[in-house]
Design a protein around this motif. Structure first.
Motif, mmCIF file in Angstrom:
data_model
loop_
_atom_site.group_PDB
_atom_site.id
_atom_site.type_symbol
_atom_site.label_atom_id
_atom_site.label_comp_id
_atom_site.label_asym_id
_atom_site.label_seq_id
_atom_site.Cartn_x
_atom_site.Cartn_y
_atom_site.Cartn_z
ATOM 1 N N LEU A 169 0.806 -1.217 0.000
ATOM 2 C CA LEU A 169 0.000 0.000 0.000
ATOM 3 C C LEU A 169 0.838 1.265 0.000
ATOM 4 C CD1 LEU A 169 -2.953 -0.948 2.323
ATOM 5 C CD2 LEU A 169 -2.898 -0.872 -0.162
ATOM 6 N N ILE A 190 -6.443 0.826 3.851
ATOM 7 C CA ILE A 190 -7.359 1.238 2.792
ATOM 8 C C ILE A 190 -7.907 2.637 3.051
ATOM 9 C CG2 ILE A 190 -9.529 0.741 1.636
ATOM 10 C CD1 ILE A 190 -7.437 -1.146 0.804
ATOM 11 N N VAL A 201 -5.624 5.126 1.691
ATOM 12 C CA VAL A 201 -5.648 5.058 0.225
ATOM 13 C C VAL A 201 -6.833 5.845 -0.314
ATOM 14 C CG1 VAL A 201 -6.028 3.527 -1.737
ATOM 15 C CG2 VAL A 201 -4.435 2.864 0.071
ATOM 16 N N LEU A 246 -10.647 -0.509 -6.530
ATOM 17 C CA LEU A 246 -10.079 -1.154 -5.346
ATOM 18 C C LEU A 246 -10.422 -2.635 -5.360
ATOM 19 C CD1 LEU A 246 -10.994 1.523 -2.638
ATOM 20 C CD2 LEU A 246 -8.789 1.199 -3.776
ATOM 21 N N ILE A 249 -9.413 -6.112 -3.323
ATOM 22 C CA ILE A 249 -8.660 -6.784 -2.263
ATOM 23 C C ILE A 249 -8.869 -8.299 -2.329
ATOM 24 C CG2 ILE A 249 -8.613 -4.807 -0.724
ATOM 25 C CD1 ILE A 249 -10.893 -6.033 0.844
ATOM 26 N N TYR A 299 -13.211 -6.301 5.041
ATOM 27 C CA TYR A 299 -12.868 -4.899 5.267
ATOM 28 C C TYR A 299 -14.097 -4.022 5.092
ATOM 29 C CZ TYR A 299 -10.513 -0.465 5.223
ATOM 30 O OH TYR A 299 -10.130 0.803 5.533
ATOM 31 N N LEU A 306 -15.825 -0.911 4.149
ATOM 32 C CA LEU A 306 -15.518 0.205 3.269
ATOM 33 C C LEU A 306 -16.123 1.501 3.800
ATOM 34 C CD1 LEU A 306 -14.376 0.906 0.353
ATOM 35 C CD2 LEU A 306 -16.772 0.845 -0.348
ATOM 36 N N PHE A 342 -15.227 -6.187 -0.744
ATOM 37 C CA PHE A 342 -15.396 -5.368 0.448
ATOM 38 C C PHE A 342 -16.652 -5.738 1.224
ATOM 39 C CE2 PHE A 342 -12.487 -2.843 -2.020
ATOM 40 C CZ PHE A 342 -11.665 -2.257 -1.065
#
Length: 458
Positions: free
Chosen positions: A48, A68, A71, A85, A87, A99, A101, A119
């Motif tokens: 990252l 994130i 980011v 994005l 992941i 994760y 968001l 996400f």
């Protein structure tokens, strides 16, 4: 001289570099620095670390990612227009979204294209998303909601793919032109697009689509040009009337019994599945039909009778393309033909798509010509290679000696009126086999030829 290049070209050159190399390049001149600072795309490596060059990498993460937020904050502060994005990456194990968001990404005024993969979207259960500036929204393998409501005046494209647990999707976007939904296997997500009056492209897979939904909701999409339905298990009677429809695709809708399409602009109809639909009505003057058929392994007389009835619905088509997993399934046995009429008497162009080279080209040609006895062209497509037979007829000529195959029949088979055959792209062995077969079978054949070669009289 490279320093004199326009900024977009310099940025294009930078896009092929790692972000570290592009950053080094930016210190060489003020022009390079300006191109670097205004770079339209942001990339992050697996740790990252932020850079502003090239394409977003698809990296694999097995542990929760804690960076994130920074980011997304960096992207929003720098007014990024396109944010992707992912992941999930290329990992082979089954992914579990974990994760959460930040919802502020949807309301960012600079973002025009937003693509999210893997996400957790919160709040759970019922999620309402307002996208004031986003034109294209892609959600893939996201979870955490049962009901998803999306709104936005500028939305043009929405794609929702494999979002686990989703029970209902509602889109409120009057300017939406394209909507694609792909649910997980055996899901039956409800779709509400009532306000999307500008819709041109609609694709649904594993969605809760009923006869009434098609008849009433789709009828409201006056601009709709493409409609694709796959694995819609509740659909039984497909009835649609739309003058702007150009493409209709129905695949693996297992309960489908009847198909009615009233669309004068329709040029492509694609169907995949078994021979269940007992009635197919397509009102269009120049439709190109594509059929992907799964044959019964037993190939009983009942199969061939159903095949004949199903194919007869496409007699009026400009072109008919058939993709069948068994060549033998299209060769109606002689004893069955005696009790049936050819289903495609008015068809001019027939294509057969096969994965492998036909085992017996003579039997296959004979079987296909029985199905469509007045073809102008018969094509075999395999591994992107096309082989063809072109036919010329002399139907006005009086036939004095009928073949036994057509005695007492009102319509004669292909053997009676073919005058000339042109073969294209067959190998030498196939050419010789076909020439011999045609010479022995066609009663009025005068000549055969190979494309690019002179005619050979029979």
């Amino acid at each position: 001289m490279i320093t004199e290049l326009p900024e977009p070209i310099i940025q294009h050159i930078m896009s092929f570099l790692t972000y570290k190399d592009a950053a080094k390049m930016s210190v060489l001149s003020k022009h390079f620095a300006s191109a670097w600072n205004c770079f339209p795309s942001i990339s992050f490596d697996e740790t990252l670390n932020m850079g502003s060059c090239a394409r977003l990498k698809e990296d694999s993460y097995e542990q929760p990612i804690n960076g994130i937020d920074s980011v997304i904050r960096y992207a929003i502060e720098n007014k990024v227009k396109e944010l992707k994005l992912d992941i999930v990456g290329r990992q082979k194990f089954k992914f579990q979204a974990h994760y959460n968001l930040p919802m502020k990404v949807f309301s960012a005024h600079s973002i025009r294209v937003l693509s999210l993969k893997g996400f957790m979207l919160e709040p759970p259960q019922n999620l309402t998303v307002n996208c004031p500036s986003i034109k294209e929204l892609n959600l893939e393998m996201c979870k955490g909601m049962q009901t998803l409501k999306i709104s936005g005046e500028k939305l043009k494209i929405v794609v929702i793919e494999l979002c686990q647990g989703l029970d209902k999707v509602e889109i409120d976007a009057s300017n939406l032109e394209s909507f694609s939904f792909g649910g997980e296997a055996h899901s039956s997500c409800r779709i509400n697009l009532v306000t999307c009056k500008s819709l041109k492209y609609l694709s649904l897979r594993n969605a809760q689509v009923t006869d009434e939904w098609i008849k009433h909701e789709v009828a409201q999409f006056l601009r709709l040009e493409v409609l694709k339905l796959v694995y819609c298990r509740l659909l039984e009677n497909f009835h649609v009337s739309n003058s702007n429809l150009k493409t209709v695709e129905l695949r693996n809708c297992f309960k489908l019994q009847k198909i009615e399409i009233y669309a004068r602009s329709l040029n492509t109809f694609a169907y995949g599945g078994d021979l269940k639909p007992s009635q197919v009505i397509i009102y269009s003057p120049c439709v190109h039909a594509k059929l992907s058929l799964s044959a019964d392994r037993g190939l009983s007389d009942h199969w061939y009778t159903n095949l004949r009835e199903f194919l007869a619905c496409f007699d009026h088509c400009k072109e008919l393309e058939i993709d069948c997993d068994m060549d033998m399934a299209l060769i109606v046995p002689i004893n069955v033909r005696k009790n049936l009429l050819a289903p495609l008497y008015d068809l001019n162009y027939l294509k057969l798509v096969t994965e492998q080279k036909p085992k017996n080209i003579n039997d296959l040609v004979d079987g296909l010509m029985w199905l469509a006895p007045c073809l102008s062209k018969l094509s075999f497509i395999s591994n992107c290679q096309e082989k063809s037979l072109k036919f010329e007829y002399d139907k006005a000529r009086t036939i004095e000696d009928d073949l036994d195959c057509c005695k007492l029949r009102p319509i004669k088979c292909w053997r009676h009126s073919i005058r000339k055959v042109t073969m294209g792209n067959f190998d030498d062995c196939e050419n010789m086999i076909l020439e011999k077969f045609l010479a022995e079978s066609a009663l009025r054949l005068e000549a055969t030829s190979r494309e690019g070669n002179a005619c050979a009289e029979v």
